[in-house]
Write a protein that holds these residues in place. Structure first.
Motif, PDB file in Angstrom:
ATOM      1  N   ALA A  24      -1.479 -55.795  70.978  1.00 47.94           N
ATOM      2  CA  ALA A  24      -1.665 -54.678  71.469  1.00 47.94           C
ATOM      3  C   ALA A  24      -1.049 -53.376  70.655  1.00 47.94           C
ATOM      4  O   ALA A  24      -0.005 -53.638  70.205  1.00 47.94           O
ATOM      5  CB  ALA A  24      -1.266 -54.415  73.046  1.00 47.94           C
ATOM      6  N   VAL A  26       0.499 -49.705  71.008  1.00 47.04           N
ATOM      7  CA  VAL A  26       0.681 -48.376  72.203  1.00 47.04           C
ATOM      8  C   VAL A  26       1.438 -47.549  71.239  1.00 47.04           C
ATOM      9  O   VAL A  26       2.352 -47.848  70.562  1.00 47.04           O
ATOM     10  CB  VAL A  26       1.668 -48.862  73.018  1.00 47.04           C
ATOM     11  CG1 VAL A  26       1.971 -47.937  74.260  1.00 47.04           C
ATOM     12  CG2 VAL A  26       0.864 -50.374  73.708  1.00 47.04           C
ATOM     13  N   GLN A  33       2.145 -60.948  71.245  1.00 45.50           N
ATOM     14  CA  GLN A  33       2.533 -61.926  72.390  1.00 45.50           C
ATOM     15  C   GLN A  33       2.304 -63.243  72.144  1.00 45.50           C
ATOM     16  O   GLN A  33       1.348 -63.538  71.342  1.00 45.50           O
ATOM     17  CB  GLN A  33       1.422 -61.190  73.590  1.00 45.50           C
ATOM     18  CG  GLN A  33       1.327 -59.811  73.907  1.00 45.50           C
ATOM     19  CD  GLN A  33       2.882 -59.636  74.432  1.00 45.50           C
ATOM     20  OE1 GLN A  33       3.635 -60.248  75.107  1.00 45.50           O
ATOM     21  NE2 GLN A  33       2.984 -58.256  74.639  1.00 45.50           N
ATOM     22  N   ARG A  39      -0.118 -61.339  77.324  1.00 42.41           N
ATOM     23  CA  ARG A  39      -0.526 -60.167  76.955  1.00 42.41           C
ATOM     24  C   ARG A  39      -1.040 -59.577  78.191  1.00 42.41           C
ATOM     25  O   ARG A  39      -0.797 -58.439  78.550  1.00 42.41           O
ATOM     26  CB  ARG A  39      -1.452 -59.879  75.724  1.00 42.41           C
ATOM     27  CG  ARG A  39      -2.134 -58.454  75.693  1.00 42.41           C
ATOM     28  CD  ARG A  39      -3.005 -58.483  74.765  1.00 42.41           C
ATOM     29  NE  ARG A  39      -4.379 -59.070  75.078  1.00 42.41           N
ATOM     30  CZ  ARG A  39      -5.217 -59.668  74.334  1.00 42.41           C
ATOM     31  NH1 ARG A  39      -5.183 -59.469  73.105  1.00 42.41           N
ATOM     32  NH2 ARG A  39      -6.455 -60.421  74.786  1.00 42.41           N
ATOM     33  N   GLU A  40      -1.760 -60.260  78.920  1.00 41.71           N
ATOM     34  CA  GLU A  40      -2.238 -59.691  80.387  1.00 41.71           C
ATOM     35  C   GLU A  40      -1.145 -59.508  81.401  1.00 41.71           C
ATOM     36  O   GLU A  40      -1.111 -58.421  81.730  1.00 41.71           O
ATOM     37  CB  GLU A  40      -3.284 -60.773  80.951  1.00 41.71           C
ATOM     38  CG  GLU A  40      -4.576 -60.799  80.266  1.00 41.71           C
ATOM     39  CD  GLU A  40      -5.430 -61.889  80.610  1.00 41.71           C
ATOM     40  OE1 GLU A  40      -5.335 -62.543  81.838  1.00 41.71           O
ATOM     41  OE2 GLU A  40      -6.500 -62.238  80.004  1.00 41.71           O
ATOM     42  N   TRP A  42       1.894 -58.777  80.329  1.00 38.78           N
ATOM     43  CA  TRP A  42       2.500 -57.563  79.879  1.00 38.78           C
ATOM     44  C   TRP A  42       1.698 -56.220  79.999  1.00 38.78           C
ATOM     45  O   TRP A  42       2.405 -55.246  80.634  1.00 38.78           O
ATOM     46  CB  TRP A  42       2.721 -58.055  78.144  1.00 38.78           C
ATOM     47  CG  TRP A  42       3.428 -56.587  77.535  1.00 38.78           C
ATOM     48  CD1 TRP A  42       4.612 -56.462  77.349  1.00 38.78           C
ATOM     49  CD2 TRP A  42       2.805 -55.836  76.735  1.00 38.78           C
ATOM     50  NE1 TRP A  42       5.025 -55.585  76.462  1.00 38.78           N
ATOM     51  CE2 TRP A  42       3.763 -55.114  76.166  1.00 38.78           C
ATOM     52  CE3 TRP A  42       1.460 -55.300  76.338  1.00 38.78           C
ATOM     53  CZ2 TRP A  42       3.449 -54.035  75.466  1.00 38.78           C
ATOM     54  CZ3 TRP A  42       1.418 -54.390  75.643  1.00 38.78           C
ATOM     55  CH2 TRP A  42       2.126 -53.718  75.235  1.00 38.78           C
ATOM     56  N   GLU A  43       0.520 -56.220  79.935  1.00 40.78           N
ATOM     57  CA  GLU A  43      -0.271 -55.175  80.259  1.00 40.78           C
ATOM     58  C   GLU A  43      -0.033 -54.580  81.783  1.00 40.78           C
ATOM     59  O   GLU A  43      -0.248 -53.503  82.091  1.00 40.78           O
ATOM     60  CB  GLU A  43      -1.713 -55.352  80.188  1.00 40.78           C
ATOM     61  CG  GLU A  43      -2.012 -55.329  78.552  1.00 40.78           C
ATOM     62  CD  GLU A  43      -2.145 -54.134  77.907  1.00 40.78           C
ATOM     63  OE1 GLU A  43      -2.105 -52.790  78.421  1.00 40.78           O
ATOM     64  OE2 GLU A  43      -1.999 -54.011  76.620  1.00 40.78           O
ATOM     65  N   GLN A  44       0.046 -55.503  82.791  1.00 49.66           N
ATOM     66  CA  GLN A  44       0.025 -55.326  84.197  1.00 49.66           C
ATOM     67  C   GLN A  44       1.368 -54.138  84.483  1.00 49.66           C
ATOM     68  O   GLN A  44       1.435 -53.423  85.431  1.00 49.66           O
ATOM     69  CB  GLN A  44       0.422 -56.328  84.896  1.00 49.66           C
ATOM     70  CG  GLN A  44      -0.861 -57.113  85.075  1.00 49.66           C
ATOM     71  CD  GLN A  44      -0.839 -58.460  85.515  1.00 49.66           C
ATOM     72  OE1 GLN A  44       0.079 -58.736  86.385  1.00 49.66           O
ATOM     73  NE2 GLN A  44      -2.021 -58.965  85.767  1.00 49.66           N
ATOM     74  N   ARG A  46       3.260 -52.462  81.410  1.00 50.08           N
ATOM     75  CA  ARG A  46       3.290 -52.205  80.127  1.00 50.08           C
ATOM     76  C   ARG A  46       4.635 -51.204  79.785  1.00 50.08           C
ATOM     77  O   ARG A  46       5.705 -51.823  79.258  1.00 50.08           O
ATOM     78  CB  ARG A  46       2.244 -51.685  79.496  1.00 50.08           C
ATOM     79  CG  ARG A  46       2.364 -51.511  77.968  1.00 50.08           C
ATOM     80  CD  ARG A  46       1.274 -51.100  77.152  1.00 50.08           C
ATOM     81  NE  ARG A  46       0.519 -49.743  77.721  1.00 50.08           N
ATOM     82  CZ  ARG A  46      -0.510 -49.269  77.592  1.00 50.08           C
ATOM     83  NH1 ARG A  46      -1.407 -49.797  76.856  1.00 50.08           N
ATOM     84  NH2 ARG A  46      -0.799 -48.088  77.750  1.00 50.08           N
TER      85      ARG A  46
END
Length: 66
Positions: A24, A26, A33, A39-40, A42-44, A46
């Motif tokens: 990702a 940012v 990741q 990654r999913e 981590w995104e929850q 972030r």
């Protein structure tokens, strides 16, 4: 984080290989990741994961000699 998994770094670990398809960008910074599942996760949360990894990275980098 030296090419290491951003989620792992947030948890104080950074020895995991990364999946070149699990990344990702940012604020202009690339985050790698271990997997798409990592990654999913981590995104929850972030913002907190980035803050934790930024805090832990200097110690991890020292252990790795980076």
């Amino acid at each position: 984080y030296g090419g290491h998994c951003a989620l792992g770094t947030a948890f104080g670990e950074s020895t995991a290989n990364i999946d070149p398809e699990a990344w990702a960008i940012v604020d202009g910074k690339l985050y790698l990741q271990y997997s798409k599942g990592a990654r999913e996760a981590w995104e929850q949360d972030r913002a907190n994961r980035i803050a934790a990894a930024d805090q832990k990275w200097p110690e991890i980098a020292g252990r790795l000699g980076e």
